[in-house]
Design a protein around this motif. Structure first.
Motif, mmCIF file in Angstrom:
data_model
loop_
_atom_site.group_PDB
_atom_site.id
_atom_site.type_symbol
_atom_site.label_atom_id
_atom_site.label_comp_id
_atom_site.label_asym_id
_atom_site.label_seq_id
_atom_site.Cartn_x
_atom_site.Cartn_y
_atom_site.Cartn_z
ATOM 1 N N ASP A 1 -4.936 -1.009 -18.568
ATOM 2 C CA ASP A 1 -4.752 0.436 -18.618
ATOM 3 C C ASP A 1 -4.693 0.959 -17.182
ATOM 4 O OD1 ASP A 1 -4.832 0.590 -21.424
ATOM 5 O OD2 ASP A 1 -7.019 0.613 -21.406
ATOM 6 N N VAL A 2 -3.876 1.997 -16.954
ATOM 7 C CA VAL A 2 -3.713 2.531 -15.606
ATOM 8 C C VAL A 2 -3.766 4.055 -15.652
ATOM 9 C CG1 VAL A 2 -2.266 2.618 -13.543
ATOM 10 C CG2 VAL A 2 -2.231 0.576 -15.000
ATOM 11 N N GLU A 3 -4.558 4.624 -14.752
ATOM 12 C CA GLU A 3 -4.607 6.078 -14.602
ATOM 13 C C GLU A 3 -4.050 6.438 -13.226
ATOM 14 O OE1 GLU A 3 -7.711 9.877 -14.696
ATOM 15 O OE2 GLU A 3 -8.486 7.833 -14.635
ATOM 16 N N PHE A 4 -3.027 7.259 -13.216
ATOM 17 C CA PHE A 4 -2.328 7.655 -11.988
ATOM 18 C C PHE A 4 -2.598 9.136 -11.730
ATOM 19 C CE2 PHE A 4 2.097 8.733 -10.148
ATOM 20 C CZ PHE A 4 1.672 8.506 -8.840
ATOM 21 N N ASP B 1 1.147 14.178 0.703
ATOM 22 C CA ASP B 1 0.520 14.048 -0.622
ATOM 23 C C ASP B 1 -0.380 12.817 -0.661
ATOM 24 O OD1 ASP B 1 2.151 16.189 -1.260
ATOM 25 O OD2 ASP B 1 3.660 14.944 -2.251
ATOM 26 N N ASN B 2 -1.366 12.834 -1.547
ATOM 27 C CA ASN B 2 -2.257 11.691 -1.746
ATOM 28 C C ASN B 2 -2.264 11.279 -3.211
ATOM 29 O OD1 ASN B 2 -3.140 11.734 0.976
ATOM 30 N ND2 ASN B 2 -4.602 13.348 0.499
ATOM 31 N N PHE B 3 -2.654 10.052 -3.451
ATOM 32 C CA PHE B 3 -2.737 9.591 -4.836
ATOM 33 C C PHE B 3 -3.834 8.540 -4.988
ATOM 34 C CE2 PHE B 3 0.296 6.796 -2.724
ATOM 35 C CZ PHE B 3 -0.146 5.537 -3.088
ATOM 36 N N THR B 4 -4.341 8.414 -6.213
ATOM 37 C CA THR B 4 -5.220 7.309 -6.592
ATOM 38 C C THR B 4 -4.690 6.699 -7.877
ATOM 39 O OG1 THR B 4 -6.714 8.781 -7.815
ATOM 40 C CG2 THR B 4 -7.265 8.320 -5.518
ATOM 41 N N ILE B 5 -4.843 5.392 -7.989
ATOM 42 C CA ILE B 5 -4.421 4.676 -9.202
ATOM 43 C C ILE B 5 -5.572 3.770 -9.623
ATOM 44 C CG2 ILE B 5 -2.657 3.261 -10.301
ATOM 45 C CD1 ILE B 5 -0.800 3.912 -7.963
ATOM 46 N N SER B 6 -6.077 3.978 -10.821
ATOM 47 C CA SER B 6 -7.188 3.180 -11.351
ATOM 48 C C SER B 6 -6.657 2.195 -12.380
ATOM 49 C CB SER B 6 -8.242 4.090 -11.982
ATOM 50 O OG SER B 6 -8.771 4.993 -11.025
ATOM 51 N N PHE B 7 -7.023 0.923 -12.206
ATOM 52 C CA PHE B 7 -6.602 -0.159 -13.104
ATOM 53 C C PHE B 7 -7.821 -0.634 -13.892
ATOM 54 C CE2 PHE B 7 -3.766 -0.025 -9.546
ATOM 55 C CZ PHE B 7 -2.507 -0.303 -10.050
ATOM 56 N N LYS B 8 -7.712 -0.676 -15.220
ATOM 57 C CA LYS B 8 -8.809 -1.134 -16.067
ATOM 58 C C LYS B 8 -8.331 -2.273 -16.952
ATOM 59 C CE LYS B 8 -12.275 0.314 -19.441
ATOM 60 N NZ LYS B 8 -12.792 1.422 -20.288
ATOM 61 N N GLY B 9 -8.935 -3.451 -16.779
ATOM 62 C CA GLY B 9 -8.557 -4.609 -17.576
ATOM 63 C C GLY B 9 -9.736 -5.163 -18.355
ATOM 64 N N ARG B 10 -9.836 -6.479 -18.431
ATOM 65 C CA ARG B 10 -10.980 -7.141 -19.068
ATOM 66 C C ARG B 10 -11.519 -8.151 -18.072
ATOM 67 N NH1 ARG B 10 -8.765 -9.080 -23.438
ATOM 68 N NH2 ARG B 10 -8.485 -11.238 -22.699
ATOM 69 N N GLY B 11 -12.744 -7.932 -17.639
ATOM 70 C CA GLY B 11 -13.329 -8.808 -16.644
ATOM 71 C C GLY B 11 -13.822 -10.112 -17.233
ATOM 72 N N GLY B 12 -14.291 -10.982 -16.354
ATOM 73 C CA GLY B 12 -14.818 -12.267 -16.811
ATOM 74 C C GLY B 12 -15.219 -13.145 -15.644
ATOM 75 N N HIS B 13 -15.542 -14.388 -15.960
ATOM 76 C CA HIS B 13 -15.952 -15.344 -14.944
ATOM 77 C C HIS B 13 -14.718 -15.782 -14.145
ATOM 78 C CE1 HIS B 13 -17.904 -18.671 -12.945
ATOM 79 N NE2 HIS B 13 -19.058 -18.345 -13.532
ATOM 80 N N ALA B 14 -14.914 -15.876 -12.828
ATOM 81 C CA ALA B 14 -13.788 -16.245 -11.965
ATOM 82 C C ALA B 14 -13.292 -17.655 -12.245
ATOM 83 C CB ALA B 14 -14.191 -16.111 -10.499
ATOM 84 N N LYS C 1 5.707 5.778 -11.171
ATOM 85 C CA LYS C 1 5.367 5.831 -12.596
ATOM 86 C C LYS C 1 6.051 4.707 -13.370
ATOM 87 C CE LYS C 1 4.470 10.816 -12.814
ATOM 88 N NZ LYS C 1 4.950 12.124 -13.353
ATOM 89 N N GLN C 2 7.316 4.437 -13.071
ATOM 90 C CA GLN C 2 8.015 3.352 -13.765
ATOM 91 C C GLN C 2 7.399 1.996 -13.443
ATOM 92 O OE1 GLN C 2 12.350 3.356 -13.696
ATOM 93 N NE2 GLN C 2 12.371 5.563 -13.278
ATOM 94 N N LEU C 3 7.026 1.818 -12.182
ATOM 95 C CA LEU C 3 6.385 0.569 -11.782
ATOM 96 C C LEU C 3 5.066 0.392 -12.512
ATOM 97 C CD1 LEU C 3 6.187 -1.933 -10.028
ATOM 98 C CD2 LEU C 3 5.421 -0.485 -8.127
ATOM 99 N N ILE C 4 4.314 1.443 -12.643
ATOM 100 C CA ILE C 4 3.034 1.383 -13.362
ATOM 101 C C ILE C 4 3.245 0.990 -14.810
ATOM 102 C CG2 ILE C 4 1.191 2.862 -14.296
ATOM 103 C CD1 ILE C 4 1.252 4.335 -11.565
ATOM 104 N N GLU C 5 4.275 1.547 -15.443
ATOM 105 C CA GLU C 5 4.525 1.195 -16.849
ATOM 106 C C GLU C 5 4.826 -0.288 -17.002
ATOM 107 O OE1 GLU C 5 4.100 3.110 -19.580
ATOM 108 O OE2 GLU C 5 3.241 4.489 -18.099
ATOM 109 N N GLY C 6 5.595 -0.855 -16.083
ATOM 110 C CA GLY C 6 5.887 -2.280 -16.142
ATOM 111 C C GLY C 6 4.647 -3.133 -15.923
ATOM 112 N N ILE C 7 3.790 -2.712 -15.020
ATOM 113 C CA ILE C 7 2.563 -3.464 -14.736
ATOM 114 C C ILE C 7 1.608 -3.402 -15.925
ATOM 115 C CG2 ILE C 7 0.445 -3.351 -13.321
ATOM 116 C CD1 ILE C 7 2.315 -2.764 -10.935
ATOM 117 N N LYS C 8 1.520 -2.266 -16.565
ATOM 118 C CA LYS C 8 0.675 -2.147 -17.765
ATOM 119 C C LYS C 8 1.123 -3.132 -18.833
ATOM 120 C CE LYS C 8 -0.005 2.070 -19.284
ATOM 121 N NZ LYS C 8 0.290 3.499 -19.584
#
Length: 392
Positions: free
Chosen positions: A286-289, A184-197, A273-280
């Motif tokens: 936001d996370v798309e699995f 099986d394969n998977f992708t996980i997309s993480f969306k946050g708020r960017g900014g200056h390093a 899925k549980q790990l993703i919920e904790g990271i969110k």
């Protein structure tokens, strides 16, 4: 002439076919020229065939004069998007496309088997379906469509091999039950708020969230899955193309899960899925699995596996026929085994005196002496199985 001796007489032809195909590889679902090469070969022999899977799949049929079972033998023929880096006369002539998994050899083996079966048809029991399948490398894979289009109609048993470039020539290995994993394969997309390093406290760092997932995910198999149940979770991709002074607002990771059992797959996916919920919650992202189911596991049938190993031992002696370890690679031959009884096995093809090169590598190559070994084992197994089962 004995059927195995006849195969020996065509060994050089088998190697020539393999080298021609190696020079003219085609990617999955694009194998029109390869399909035409296969049908032209059968046209020259006078062997009947049917084209399926949008005209790329080929199923040739050879009928013996004596009653018996219908046996299928399958070979795949797609290549990979890899640049051939070998310095050999038969190097791929197509930039970025290469037979890096041995499918050119599989096709050469089955074509010559077809030639020999056709020449010996007056003395054969039963029928033989020679299944030339495109698109093994790319899900959903060609096997499931070939089955949908009728390639297994009337088939009593099926056999197939994979040339195995990391095992010695003259060896065969397989096992009853699970042989190759469900990939099986998977992708996980993480969306946050960017900014200056320089101001990380004003961001919701998608890269940090993704990195946290990668590190913690390594504990899923080691701490949540019974160690007696083989499984793999590997992160293989991290995509975050941002300037060096920017904390990006998004990134994507991807990877693969390999299992043999549905309950083990369920554990791994649920833990992800549980790990993703904790990271969110912790990172405020936001996370798309997205999880893509691969081929089923390859599970060999007991009687057919024992029969094949017995046939192989008569050709190679018992010390060269071994019980295979379970492999975490996947194969869509699994679909055929869900519909009819059969066995899939590995044929050693390591080049003598050379360092083993893994499959899917730019330097991948085969010891072509393995072609005859595989052809003999497949032919002996198929013909004797059909004959011995004729009265059942």
């Amino acid at each position: 002439m004995d059927i195995l001796a006849l195969l020996e007489s065509y060994e050089f032809e088998m190697k020539d076919i393999r080298r021609y195909l190696h020079q003219h590889p085609e990617l999955s679902y694009q194998e029109k020229e390869t399909s035409q090469f296969i049908t032209a070969y059968y046209d020259k022999l006078g062997v009947s065939y049917k084209k399926i899977l949008e005209g790329m799949g080929v199923v040739a049929t050879i009928c013996g004069k004596l009653p018996g079972k219908t046996i299928a033998i399958r070979a795949d023929f797609d290549a990979l998007p890899i640049q051939d880096a070998k310095d050999v006369p038969y190097k791929s002539k197509r930039d970025g496309v290469m037979h890096a998994c041995g499918h050119d050899g599989h096709t050469a083996i089955l074509l010559v088997i077809g030639k020999v079966l056709h020449e010996c048809r007056d003395n054969l029991y039963g029928q033989y379906k020679l299944i030339h399948q495109p698109a093994e490398e790319v899900p959903p894979g060609g096997a499931i469509q070939m089955i949908h289009d009728g390639c297994l109609e009337g088939v009593d048993a099926i056999f197939g091999t994979h040339l195995w470039a990391t095992s010695p020539v003259g060896t065969v290995s397989t096992r009853t039950g699970p042989l190759m994993a469900k990939p099986d394969n998977f992708t996980i997309s993480f969306k946050g708020r960017g900014g200056h390093a320089a101001q990380p406290h004003r961001t919701q760092d998608s890269l940090l969230a993704a990195s946290s997932f990668i590190v913690q995910a390594q504990s899923i198999v080691s701490r949540k899955v019974d160690p007696l149940h083989p499984s793999v979770l590997s992160i293989t991709n991290f995509d975050a193309p941002h300037a060096l002074n920017v904390i990006g607002d998004r990134c994507t990771i991807g990877g693969t899960v390999r299992t043999f059992q549905q309950d083990v797959q369920d554990i791994i996916v649920n833990e992800m899925k549980q790990l993703i919920e904790g990271i969110k919650l912790f990172h405020g992202v936001d996370v798309e699995f997205v999880y893509h189911e691969g081929y089923p596991a390859v599970v060999n049938h007991e009687e057919e596996t024992h029969y094949l190993m017995k046939s192989a031992e008569e050709i190679l002696t018992s010390q060269h026929v071994t019980q295979a370890s379970m492999e975490m690679g996947g194969e869509d031959f699994s679909y055929y085994l869900q519909h009819v009884k059969g066995c899939f096995f590995f044929t050693g093809a390591l080049q003598s005196g050379k360092t083993p090169i893994p499959h899917h590598h730019p330097l991948f190559d085969l010891d072509e002496d393995a072609l005859l070994v595989a052809a003999k084992v497949l032919t002996k197994t198929a013909t004797e199985y059909s004959r011995e089962k004729a009265t059942e």
